[in-house]
Design a protein around this motif. Structure first.
Motif, PDB file in Angstrom:
ATOM      1  N   UNK A   1       0.842  -1.189   0.000  1.00 42.79           N
ATOM      2  CA  UNK A   1       0.000   0.000   0.000  1.00 42.79           C
ATOM      3  C   UNK A   1       0.884   1.248   0.000  1.00 42.79           C
ATOM      4  N   UNK A   2       0.348   2.403  -0.405  1.00 45.80           N
ATOM      5  CA  UNK A   2       1.142   3.639  -0.398  1.00 45.80           C
ATOM      6  C   UNK A   2       1.728   3.896   0.990  1.00 45.80           C
TER       7      UNK A   2
ATOM      8  N   UNK B   1       7.934  13.205   4.359  1.00 48.31           N
ATOM      9  CA  UNK B   1       8.470  12.076   5.119  1.00 48.31           C
ATOM     10  C   UNK B   1       9.856  12.456   5.656  1.00 48.31           C
ATOM     11  N   UNK B   2      10.370  11.635   6.541  1.00 50.15           N
ATOM     12  CA  UNK B   2      11.721  11.848   7.056  1.00 50.15           C
ATOM     13  C   UNK B   2      12.738  11.702   5.927  1.00 50.15           C
ATOM     14  N   UNK B   3      13.845  12.372   6.076  1.00 49.46           N
ATOM     15  CA  UNK B   3      14.859  12.379   5.020  1.00 49.46           C
ATOM     16  C   UNK B   3      15.313  10.970   4.663  1.00 49.46           C
TER      17      UNK B   3
ATOM     18  N   UNK C   1      10.227   6.362  -0.634  1.00 54.36           N
ATOM     19  CA  UNK C   1       8.853   6.848  -0.826  1.00 54.36           C
ATOM     20  C   UNK C   1       8.657   7.384  -2.247  1.00 54.36           C
ATOM     21  N   UNK C   2       9.615   8.188  -2.703  1.00 54.32           N
ATOM     22  CA  UNK C   2       9.484   8.753  -4.045  1.00 54.32           C
ATOM     23  C   UNK C   2       9.538   7.662  -5.101  1.00 54.32           C
ATOM     24  N   UNK C   3      10.393   6.672  -4.917  1.00 57.73           N
ATOM     25  CA  UNK C   3      10.488   5.558  -5.874  1.00 57.73           C
ATOM     26  C   UNK C   3       9.159   4.827  -5.981  1.00 57.73           C
TER      27      UNK C   3
END
Length: 639
Positions: free
Chosen positions: A360-361, A393-395, A401-403
């Motif tokens: 899920x996202x 989101x955290x670094x 997350x972006x991927x």
């Protein structure tokens, strides 16, 4: 002594149907009994719901707009000009006017007695067929040269296809709705529905409708065991109900059902919930009446299991669009319907793609439509313009997350491409890492564009400021909007740069009222209706809306309506821009359907004189709105 006035009227009328099929004696009788009427600009000839006059009208000079009131909104349905007939149907059918007729400019009309026409109908079968064709279509066609004349020359063809011409007829409904009181048990109501073989039952109190139960309610709330069948119907009824007048048209009924996401409308005496119930209209009633129904397409989309099914539905939507255009349905209605279908297809493409992901996202996200789809003005199938925003989101989690969202975006854009929405040549898509960003990144990007308004930055703003959330978290988009307006308010000179961009394309007429066409390239000598006519209006509406901090709507027509309310001193100008935009959008759509392309570039040699005149009539509001922008934002100093 000769009646020279009657002779002039005779010479004029003989060039237009149905007068061109009358014999000399019949036409002379009409001509000698014509009343010549002068109508000032913005003056009503008659109003919707008014009892019919004893005459119908032919436009000698000027232009008469036909307006239809839909949900408190006056929609321009048609413009009648030289030789066009209006106000005839109510006289022959002894009914009230379904539209209002108002002069859009100073006009001269010929008023003709319906009694004389009735005499001629009795002895002239061709005139009778003309009336049948007119009443079947129920709406005059603006482009008389290509549409009206052709229509009346093919009456038999029209009559065999009347099933498609239903949107503006009064919708049919059941006059014997099945009802019960709110003290009835669910079991009793279900038994009544079963015995009556109906899919819904209305709950009434003092003859007024207060709720509704459908088969769906019984399946989801009773069959699942959530609520006991021995409870009262008030426990599961949907309330309040949506009520309408018995005079509602099929088009209005469709809009109401789509807007409220319901399948039934209650018909009451005055259209409000506070009067006696007299009937019920279901989605099924409209399907039976119309056949190819947008509500049916929406259901098909929700049931779709694969992208090929979505492609098939999109093709059906294109057929529906063509049908609506041919029927001369108002462009506002068409835009609403097609936009809802396009958005639903996009949502399903997103859902199918999410199902293909391994997980899920990781955080909440929003899928944004940009450009014409974002403004709900995409009628023809064009390329994609979209973006994605996800929660911060955290670094250390950012890259993963972006991927995830880039992979999801790639799956979505691939499906939309298969459906028919081509990839954007400039890659203005969420599958591009530049347009798949966190909320913080989007805010930083908007801040750069606004505070450093280069030519490219302004161009990006005109694309990305017209976003519309299609799927996902609304709060993310709300935060984006709030940031944009806050930044603009702290850097107001940005609006001047946006205004300068709005004047890049001047009004589309040059010296001697000649069209401004492309000078070279693939489309040399063609007219770019998008850049030279539509975009100046779109840009002006966006700019003025931003200056008023108007966040709630990005549709061009809705923007002009809103700013007309906010600036009553410029109301006439904004409404003329609104009308011009509608006409231009319809014209582009017609050209696109005719040539199976985007409709953007138009070969002027292929247009009739009438079509060219109608286009030119839309250009004055463009010049006027650009003049207003020039003064308001001191743009002369920036050129």
């Amino acid at each position: 002594m000769k009646n020279t006035i009657a002779e002039r009227i005779f010479d004029f009328l003989k060039n237009f149907p149905p007068f061109d099929i009358l014999n000399k004696e019949q036409l002379l009788k009409i001509s000698t009994n014509v009343k010549v009427i002068y109508v000032e600009n913005n003056t009503f000839v008659f109003k919707q719901e008014e009892n019919p006059h004893q005459n119908f009208y032919v436009v000698k000079d000027g232009a008469i707009g036909l307006y239809r009131a839909i949900e408190n909104d006056q929609i321009l349905v048609d413009i009648c000009d030289e030789g066009d007939i209006f106000g005839l149907r109510p006289l022959v059918q002894n009914d009230h006017y379904l539209m209002s007729a108002k002069a859009n400019e100073e006009s001269i009309l010929y008023a003709i007695s319906v009694d004389i026409l009735k005499e001629i109908i009795a002895s002239n079968d061709k005139v009778n067929k003309f009336l049948i064709a007119s009443f079947s279509s129920n709406i005059k066609t603006p482009y008389a040269q290509n549409s009206t004349r052709h229509l009346f020359a093919n009456v038999e063809t029209l009559e065999s296809n009347n099933s498609n011409l239903t949107d503006f007829r009064t919708a049919e409904y059941s006059k014997n709705p099945v009802t019960c009181s709110k003290s009835t048990t669910i079991k009793e109501a279900a038994l009544i529905m079963s015995s009556k073989r109906v899919g819904s039952i209305l709950i009434i109190e003092s003859k007024n409708p207060i709720g509704i139960i459908t088969d769906k309610d019984l399946r989801l709330k009773i069959a699942t065991g959530l609520i006991s069948i021995d409870e009262k119907v008030s426990e599961i009824m949907s309330s309040p109900v949506i009520t309408v007048s018995e005079k509602i048209t099929t088009a209005e009924a469709q809009i109401a059902m789509l807007k409220h996401k319901i399948t039934h409308l209650c018909i009451t005496k005055d259209g409000t919930p506070n009067t006696e119930l007299i009937g019920i209209m279901s989605e099924h009633d409209i399907v039976v009446l119309q056949g190819n129904n947008p509500s049916v397409l929406m259901k098909e989309i929700k049931r779709a299991k694969d992208v090929n099914t979505l492609k098939y539905i999109r093709e059906k939507a294109s057929t529906l669009l063509k049908s609506y255009i041919e029927q001369r349905i108002p462009i506002t209605f068409i835009s609403n319907i097609i936009s809802e279908i396009t958005n639903a297809i996009t949502v399903k493409a997103i859902e199918l793609s999410l199902n293909e992901m391994d997980t899920k996202p990781p955080v909440k996200f929003g899928w944004l439509a940009l450009g014409s789809q974002g403004r709900k003005e995409q009628l023809l199938i064009t390329d994609q313009d979209n973006a994605l925003v996800f929660n911060d989101v955290k670094e250390e989690d950012y890259s993963k997350t972006k991927s995830y969202f880039l992979l999801l975006s790639k799956k979505i854009t691939e499906k939309l491409n298969i459906v028919g929405f081509e990839y954007c040549p400039a890659e203005m898509m969420a599958s591009n890492p530049n347009w798949c960003l966190s909320l913080c990144e989007w805010n930083a990007q908007f801040n750069t564009w606004i505070t450093k308004p280069t030519e490219k930055a302004i161009m990006m703003c005109t694309i990305f400021f017209d976003y519309n959330l299609i799927y996902g978290d609304k709060e993310l988009v709300t935060k984006m909007s709030e940031f944009i307006f806050k930044t603009i308010n702290s850097f107001e000179i940005f609006l001047n740069f946006l205004g300068k961009n709005a004047l890049i394309n001047p009004a589309p007429l040059g010296f001697f009222r000649q069209f401004l066409v492309e000078n070279d390239g693939k489309h040399k000598d063609q007219f770019d209706i998008k850049s030279r006519a539509l975009m100046p209006l779109i840009d002006a509406a966006r700019l003025i809306s931003l200056s008023h901090n108007f966040k709630d709507e990005n549709n061009t027509i809705a923007r002009f309506k809103k700013i007309a309310e906010l600036e009553p001193q410029n109301k006439d100008l904004y409404l003329s821009c609104l009308d011009a935009f509608k006409i231009l959008l319809r014209f582009r759509t017609e050209q696109g359907i005719k040539h199976n392309d985007s409709g953007r570039y138009i070969a002027l040699d292929n247009l009739s004189k009438s079509e060219k005149l109608k286009l030119k009539s839309c250009f004055k509001p463009i010049k006027d709105i650009q003049d207003l922008l020039n003064i308001r934002y001191n743009l002369a100093q920036m050129m």
